[in-house]
Structure formats: C-alpha cells, structure tokens
Design a protein around this motif. Sequence first.
Motif, PDB file in Angstrom:
ATOM      1  N   UNK A 189      -6.435  -7.427   9.477  1.00 51.22           N
ATOM      2  CA  UNK A 189      -5.792  -7.939  10.897  1.00 51.22           C
ATOM      3  C   UNK A 189      -7.093  -8.489  12.008  1.00 51.22           C
ATOM      4  N   UNK A 190      -8.111  -7.887  11.819  1.00 46.05           N
ATOM      5  CA  UNK A 190      -9.291  -8.381  12.510  1.00 46.05           C
ATOM      6  C   UNK A 190      -9.536  -9.858  12.050  1.00 46.05           C
ATOM      7  N   UNK A 191      -9.254 -10.201  10.803  1.00 43.13           N
ATOM      8  CA  UNK A 191      -9.696 -11.621  10.375  1.00 43.13           C
ATOM      9  C   UNK A 191      -8.575 -12.454  11.106  1.00 43.13           C
ATOM     10  N   UNK A 192      -7.471 -11.827  11.511  1.00 43.24           N
ATOM     11  CA  UNK A 192      -6.511 -12.962  11.981  1.00 43.24           C
ATOM     12  C   UNK A 192      -5.486 -13.228  10.688  1.00 43.24           C
ATOM     13  N   UNK A 193      -5.644 -12.688   9.792  1.00 43.72           N
ATOM     14  CA  UNK A 193      -4.913 -13.182   8.671  1.00 43.72           C
ATOM     15  C   UNK A 193      -3.176 -12.422   8.771  1.00 43.72           C
ATOM     16  N   UNK A 194      -3.317 -11.423   9.353  1.00 41.67           N
ATOM     17  CA  UNK A 194      -2.092 -10.913   9.615  1.00 41.67           C
ATOM     18  C   UNK A 194      -1.673 -10.308  10.945  1.00 41.67           C
ATOM     19  N   UNK A 195      -0.496 -10.355  11.254  1.00 41.04           N
ATOM     20  CA  UNK A 195       0.242 -10.197  12.502  1.00 41.04           C
ATOM     21  C   UNK A 195       1.006  -8.830  12.695  1.00 41.04           C
ATOM     22  N   UNK A 196       1.422  -8.624  13.716  1.00 33.90           N
ATOM     23  CA  UNK A 196       2.537  -7.540  14.117  1.00 33.90           C
ATOM     24  C   UNK A 196       3.440  -7.658  12.945  1.00 33.90           C
ATOM     25  N   UNK A 197       3.932  -8.684  12.448  1.00 28.81           N
ATOM     26  CA  UNK A 197       5.281  -8.474  11.694  1.00 28.81           C
ATOM     27  C   UNK A 197       4.760  -7.763  10.242  1.00 28.81           C
ATOM     28  N   UNK A 198       3.704  -7.766  10.043  1.00 27.24           N
ATOM     29  CA  UNK A 198       3.299  -7.027   8.695  1.00 27.24           C
ATOM     30  C   UNK A 198       3.510  -5.475   9.109  1.00 27.24           C
ATOM     31  N   UNK A 199       3.258  -5.022  10.085  1.00 23.76           N
ATOM     32  CA  UNK A 199       3.362  -3.772  10.542  1.00 23.76           C
ATOM     33  C   UNK A 199       4.955  -3.199  10.624  1.00 23.76           C
ATOM     34  N   UNK A 200       5.871  -4.333  11.123  1.00 23.20           N
ATOM     35  CA  UNK A 200       7.049  -4.156  11.175  1.00 23.20           C
ATOM     36  C   UNK A 200       7.568  -3.713   9.683  1.00 23.20           C
ATOM     37  N   UNK A 201       7.147  -4.627   8.863  1.00 23.19           N
ATOM     38  CA  UNK A 201       7.578  -4.391   7.336  1.00 23.19           C
ATOM     39  C   UNK A 201       6.993  -3.142   7.251  1.00 23.19           C
ATOM     40  N   UNK A 202       6.004  -2.479   7.371  1.00 22.07           N
ATOM     41  CA  UNK A 202       5.440  -1.284   7.113  1.00 22.07           C
ATOM     42  C   UNK A 202       6.317  -0.147   7.550  1.00 22.07           C
ATOM     43  N   UNK A 203       6.642  -0.507   8.703  1.00 21.82           N
ATOM     44  CA  UNK A 203       7.620   0.515   9.476  1.00 21.82           C
ATOM     45  C   UNK A 203       9.139   0.623   8.918  1.00 21.82           C
ATOM     46  N   UNK A 204       9.457  -0.441   8.025  1.00 17.89           N
ATOM     47  CA  UNK A 204      10.777  -0.394   7.709  1.00 17.89           C
ATOM     48  C   UNK A 204      10.765   0.036   6.052  1.00 17.89           C
ATOM     49  N   UNK A 205       9.673   0.353   5.728  1.00 13.19           N
ATOM     50  CA  UNK A 205       9.344   1.002   4.413  1.00 13.19           C
ATOM     51  C   UNK A 205       9.908   2.282   4.447  1.00 13.19           C
ATOM     52  N   UNK A 206      10.531   3.045   3.941  1.00  9.87           N
ATOM     53  CA  UNK A 206      10.980   4.399   3.896  1.00  9.87           C
ATOM     54  C   UNK A 206      11.295   4.809   2.530  1.00  9.87           C
ATOM     55  N   UNK A 207      11.991   6.238   2.351  1.00  7.85           N
ATOM     56  CA  UNK A 207      12.233   6.695   1.082  1.00  7.85           C
ATOM     57  C   UNK A 207      13.092   5.863   0.249  1.00  7.85           C
ATOM     58  N   UNK A 208      14.008   5.341   1.173  1.00  4.56           N
ATOM     59  CA  UNK A 208      15.038   4.230   0.406  1.00  4.56           C
ATOM     60  C   UNK A 208      14.552   3.286  -0.142  1.00  4.56           C
ATOM     61  N   UNK A 209      13.263   2.676   0.345  1.00  4.65           N
ATOM     62  CA  UNK A 209      12.566   1.389  -0.080  1.00  4.65           C
ATOM     63  C   UNK A 209      11.192   1.994  -0.027  1.00  4.65           C
ATOM     64  N   UNK A 210      10.744   2.646  -0.941  1.00  2.69           N
ATOM     65  CA  UNK A 210       9.180   3.010  -0.700  1.00  2.69           C
ATOM     66  C   UNK A 210       8.318   1.960  -0.975  1.00  2.69           C
ATOM     67  N   UNK A 211       8.763   0.767  -1.627  1.00  3.84           N
ATOM     68  CA  UNK A 211       7.822  -0.364  -1.846  1.00  3.84           C
ATOM     69  C   UNK A 211       8.270  -1.577  -1.036  1.00  3.84           C
ATOM     70  N   UNK A 212       8.924  -1.131   0.030  1.00  4.44           N
ATOM     71  CA  UNK A 212       9.363  -2.354   0.598  1.00  4.44           C
ATOM     72  C   UNK A 212       8.370  -3.743   0.945  1.00  4.44           C
ATOM     73  N   UNK A 213       7.185  -3.204   1.416  1.00  6.30           N
ATOM     74  CA  UNK A 213       6.549  -4.223   1.825  1.00  6.30           C
ATOM     75  C   UNK A 213       6.002  -5.323   0.684  1.00  6.30           C
ATOM     76  N   UNK A 214       5.608  -4.445  -0.206  1.00  7.47           N
ATOM     77  CA  UNK A 214       5.436  -5.110  -1.500  1.00  7.47           C
ATOM     78  C   UNK A 214       6.388  -6.027  -2.050  1.00  7.47           C
ATOM     79  N   UNK A 215       7.708  -5.490  -1.887  1.00 10.59           N
ATOM     80  CA  UNK A 215       8.978  -6.125  -2.171  1.00 10.59           C
ATOM     81  C   UNK A 215       9.078  -7.491  -1.650  1.00 10.59           C
ATOM     82  N   UNK A 216       8.766  -7.400  -0.331  1.00  8.65           N
ATOM     83  CA  UNK A 216       8.849  -8.703   0.657  1.00  8.65           C
ATOM     84  C   UNK A 216       8.048  -9.506   0.435  1.00  8.65           C
ATOM     85  N   UNK A 217       6.794  -9.050   0.212  1.00  8.96           N
ATOM     86  CA  UNK A 217       5.554 -10.121  -0.099  1.00  8.96           C
ATOM     87  C   UNK A 217       5.911 -10.748  -1.277  1.00  8.96           C
ATOM     88  N   UNK A 218       6.352 -10.092  -2.396  1.00  9.50           N
ATOM     89  CA  UNK A 218       6.450 -10.837  -3.542  1.00  9.50           C
ATOM     90  C   UNK A 218       7.663 -11.749  -3.526  1.00  9.50           C
TER      91      UNK A 218
END
Lengths: 151, 579
Positions: free
Chosen positions: A18-47
């Motif tokens: 984040x500090x390097x400006x490579x990622x923004x708020x959206x990444x955090x959103x993805x993390x927040x979407x991650x839950x028990x139903x989708x424990x690897x959601x962020x990675x899934x999206x990135x893939x």
Amino acid sequence: MDRNQSRRQVAAMKQSLFDQGLLDEQFIQLEELQDDANPNFVEEIVTLHYRDSSRLISSIEQALKERNPLDFNKLDTLMHQFKGSSSSIGAKKVKAECNLFREYCRVGNAEGCMRSFQQLKKEYAALRKKLEAYFQLARQAGPQETACRSK
Amino acid sequence: MTLLSNNMDNGCFSSPRHDAFPAGLRVLVVDDDPTWLRILEKMLKKCLYEVTTCCLAIEALKKLRERKDAFDIVISDVNMPDMDGFKLLEQVGLEMDLPVIMMSVDGETSRVMKGVQHGACDYLLKPIRMKELRNIWQHVFRKRMHEARDFESHEGFEALHLMMNGSDQSDDGNLFAVEEITSIKKRKDADNKHDDKEFGDHSPSKKARVVWSVDLHQKFVKAVNQIGFDKVGPKKILDLMTVPWLTRENVASHLQKYRLYLSRLQKENDQKSSSSGIKHSDSPSKDPGSFSLLNTANNKQQNDVAIDSFSHSDGSLLFQMDAPSHEGDLKGIVSEPTTEKSRTPPISSQMSLNQPFSSLESSEASHAVFDCTIPTQYSWGEFPKGPLKEEQKTIVQLEDSFSHLPLHGTRQHIQVDQSQSNASINSNPSITKEEVAPSLDIKPLYAGYKNDYVSPMSSIGSAVDTFPNQSKSLIVNDQSSEPIFTSTLGLKTHGFDLDCISDLDFYQRNLLLGGEAASAPLEDDLNFFLLQTDWYNMNFGQQNINMSECYDPRLVGEAPSYFYDSSDYSSVDQSLFIA
C-alpha cells in the motif's frame, strides 16, 4: 517460523504494497469479502484477474504490432477492459498507467502508446510478483492474517 | 386509498417474501469481466440479495425474458462485447420495466449522462463499494411506489381486477400497494415457476398501473395538443382530460414517458437513418425493440426529451416524411424500421393535422389515431417484418390521403419529428425510418398501456397486416393501402412484447399500433382504428380482431386519422394535437 511473526510479516508486506502505491482500497474490500464461505476469496479474485489481464495484454501486444497505422480505437477498448480488470483487485499503479496509455490513444500518439505499454507491463509484472510472494506468506501464516486489518 | 396507504404504512412488503426486504432482492448482474462478476456476486450475496450472474448481455436478456418476474433489478456494465450496455439498458427498460443500474470503470460525465438518458436509475463507478450495493434496493422500492401511486388512482381499473385476481395474498383483496401487488405478482410468478401467467391480462410482468387505453391516451393527446406541446403540463392536461379517477401523477408520468419516447424515437431515427431493417426478423417476440408501453416507465427521462422534439413550430408534431411525395413516403410514418428509411417520405399530409384536421371529419379519428400511439408500442414485437414495408407505406399513405382531405390545405408536412428533443420537427423533412424510430420511442411512453389495451392497438398493428389495401394504410390514403401497420402491429400477445422490433424503427411502427396485438395482426383493426373517429369502438380487447370484418373500407378513405404509426404517433400525436 512462529505464527505471530509470520502474521506480522504478512501484515508488513501488505502494508508496504500500500505504501508503495501498488494497491488501493479495493484490495481491502476484497479482504473484507473473504469469509468462511470463501476463505480464499482474495486469491481467487486475483487469479481470475491474472487470467483475464494476461489475455488482454497479449491482445494489446498484438494490436500494437499491427502498426501502420495503429488502431487507436481498438487499443483504447482493450485498455479500457484491462483497466476494469485492474481496478478489480486495486492495482493502483497499473491503473494509472492504463489511463496514461488511453490518453496517448486519444491523441493518437503511437510512440507514447508503445512506451506507456512497456511501462505498464513492468508495473503489472512487479505487482504480480509481489502479490504472489504475499499470498505465499499469507498461506503459511494462516487464515487469520487477512482478516486482521481493521478499517 | 386507505387500503393502499395502510399497506404502505405497513411497508408494502409485508408479504412473506418481502418481510425481510431488502434482503432477498433478486439481482441480475451482467458483466463481461469475470473478475468483477465474481466480486459483485460476492458483494451482493453479502447484502443478502439473490444473485444471478451473466457475462453476456444476450444471455441476460434471455434470462429476463424467460422468467419475466424473476428479477427485481438489473446491474449491468456499460462496455460489453456482444451488446452495448446502453442498448441492453433500454431493452430491459422497455420489455421488462425493471430498474437498471449501469456500471463502468469510466466515469466520464458524458457516459454517465448517456446512461441516465437511456433510463439507468443509477450509474456506479468501478471499483464499486459494498455500501453502494447495499442501497440498490431503493430503486426497486421507488419504482414500486410509483406504481402504487398509479395504481391507486386507478381503482376501478381493469388492472385492479387483474391484480385482485392475481393476488390471493392480499388481505383486502383489492388494492394493494402496488409494491405489494407487484411483489405478489412477482412472487406468484416466481412461485409458479415463472409461468407467464398474467393476472388476467397479457402482461405477466407488468405491474398494475394506470392502463392508458387508447381512449384515454387519445384524450391525453388531445389535451396536450390543445394546450400546446410546449406549454404542456400535467395539471393542465389533467384538467382538460376530465377523467375523474385520473391523478395528476398519472398524467405526469404518462407525459414523461410520452416525451421520452418521442425523443428517443427521434434520436433513433436520427441515428439510424438507414437502419432499414427493423429487426423484424428477430423480432418476434423477443425483440427488445418492441417495447411495451408498460415498459415505458423507464423512459420517463426520455419522455421529457421526446416532448421537446415535438415542439413543432406550430405546435403540432409534424411528421416529416421525407418522401418525395407524400404519398409514397408516408410509410415512414410507421416507424417501421424495416421499411427502410426512405420511407420517411415527407408526409405531406401533415400528420400534424391536428388542427387542420379538425376540419376533417376524421379529425376525431385522427386524434384517436394518435392517441393510439401508445398502443402501437406493443405491437412492435409482433410485427412481421415484411409487412412493415407496407406499413410504412400505409402510413405514408395516410398522409397522402390527408392531402385529399380538406385539410390538405394545411400543412402538407407530416413531419415526424423524430428528433427527440428538438422539436425540430420541421427540420426533419426526411422522415426515414430513423425518424420514425424515434416515434417508436414514444411508445414506451405509454408504458401504462397494459396489454389489454394493447389489444386494440395491437390489433391495429396486426391488423395492419391484414388490412385490406385501403385499410391497411392507416393513413387513410387513398392510395395503395399498404398495410401500415402490418409490421408495426406486430402486437405482441403478451404484455406488449414488441419483440418484433428490435430497434426503434420498429417501435415506430408500433407506435401506431401500440397495441399488443395478439399474434394475429389486426391490421384491419388497425386500419379501422385509425381511420375512424370512433375507432374506440373497435374491439380493442381482442387482440386478433380482424379488422377486416369491422373495417369499413370507406373508413380508409375518410379523413386520415392519424397514422398510427406507432412510432410516428408520438410525433404525430404531438403534431396533431399540438395546437
């Protein structure tokens, strides 16, 4: 490696992205979407993003080869899609480069397009590499890692 | 209505499915970006919505069509490979009358503007936030409220009966808040496995609302013309219409649709100058073009624009048909897209005959005709492509016939002012299909037209096909009576599915026909309809009215009731009635 330490490392790595400006708020959103139903959601999206974006990069590359003259409309359309995909994971720098590319397209600056595209590929590759390292570390550290960021 | 208000007080969503509203909201997401599609799906699920995803617009339309009431709201990306997001937006609005939210990574003002113009109820920028999605239910709620209001004012309305029949869940069995009715309807539809059942009418997905019958619409148009298109306002119209149960809101919304429709037609016409092929071919039935009046709800915004287009210099909408000679070109009037643009022959007969027509015996009819514009919308879908050509001719013919009318002294220009917002009706001498198309747009204005009403109109539309030569030409032209509405009449059997017309051109045609015609074109009806003043007497209820039977050939020769070119209606109407 001790769990807490791993987790701290992961957090630090993320923070630096984040500090390097490579990622923004959206990444955090993805993390927040991650839950028990989708424990690897962020990675899934990135893939998913990688798949789509690499296809687009090839297309753009191909279009840039068909030079005389460059089809700016087509390039712009492709880049628009690429930008959309990049925005899905919060790839901040890459997105900025997309805008630059599109601007060159808009004014019909072929040289600018080529240059911008080269830069974009670099940013894209850099982010991808860092994210892969990040995910690897995160997997090692355990699932709690991603959820610990407070907003 | 107390009932309604009670219901509304309780939160019209008291029916089981709606207890948890907005949870359970059925959302259809359309995006060609697989990453975003997945993200949105996850986000919406987190909002406790029921999500269905689609990566192709065509597929989305298919899903929407096969289960008319299966969704509450649609979210779609603007840039998609198979179909322009705006186009999808329009079609959904027309056909299904669902709120549509657009999204894009590009937030340029012009794009957002375009989205709004095409009827989007919101435009989100990517990356989209959860909080933005959490609130999308407001669009659904808002729509239902509007419907409830419309419905309310329409107590004795047929729709009500329909609703009643359909809503067995209603406590009072009568007026429910439209929301409730709608939701009930929807639920019922959903529960019934999407059978296209209609509550007694042909519009399964149509919610109860004021049904703008041909009769009613005529009054409306008449009032509009009396007031003067540019000075028109819901209150004034309402006062002139003297329909006791009609509310100002009903009129306002109808007016909006009308305007929007007109303007869209105009635009379409402008854009498609050569879009000859009304998509009849695709049409039948799934032609997004065909839009049922009922769908016009989404076109409110457009309505306003449309109205502008009508501002005719003399206040009347002139359908400008480019036709070199009015005669042949009147076809254009029927916005039949297929008829090739050329058909927009300048309608010399001045569609706008409103005023001039007064002298015509058929002036009444003319009005009626224009009033019928609404119904024509429905017919789009059903329009057989082929006939369209004829239709156009017919329309043109109408104009021609007009020339024979006493009026012909008056303007000989029937200009279909397709350009929506600009009323430069006059400026569009060539009413090509494109032009006509805009008029088709007008159709959506009549969203209020329930399918029932469509029937009459649709019959007209369909009748067009069967119109005997003379009758065919709605336009009362003495000439070859090409079935004006054959194509346009493509009335759809159900809920005004103007499938026939995929693009506005088609709509235009349907404009006239505006009716949801049952499969059988009611050309005769249409003809009849148009030609006569008391076309109201036509069996509107019957979609397949065979006009030929009731059609009196001499009607054809009578005052050219305004062509019912659906698309043209809007403009025609305008012109006609814009005094």
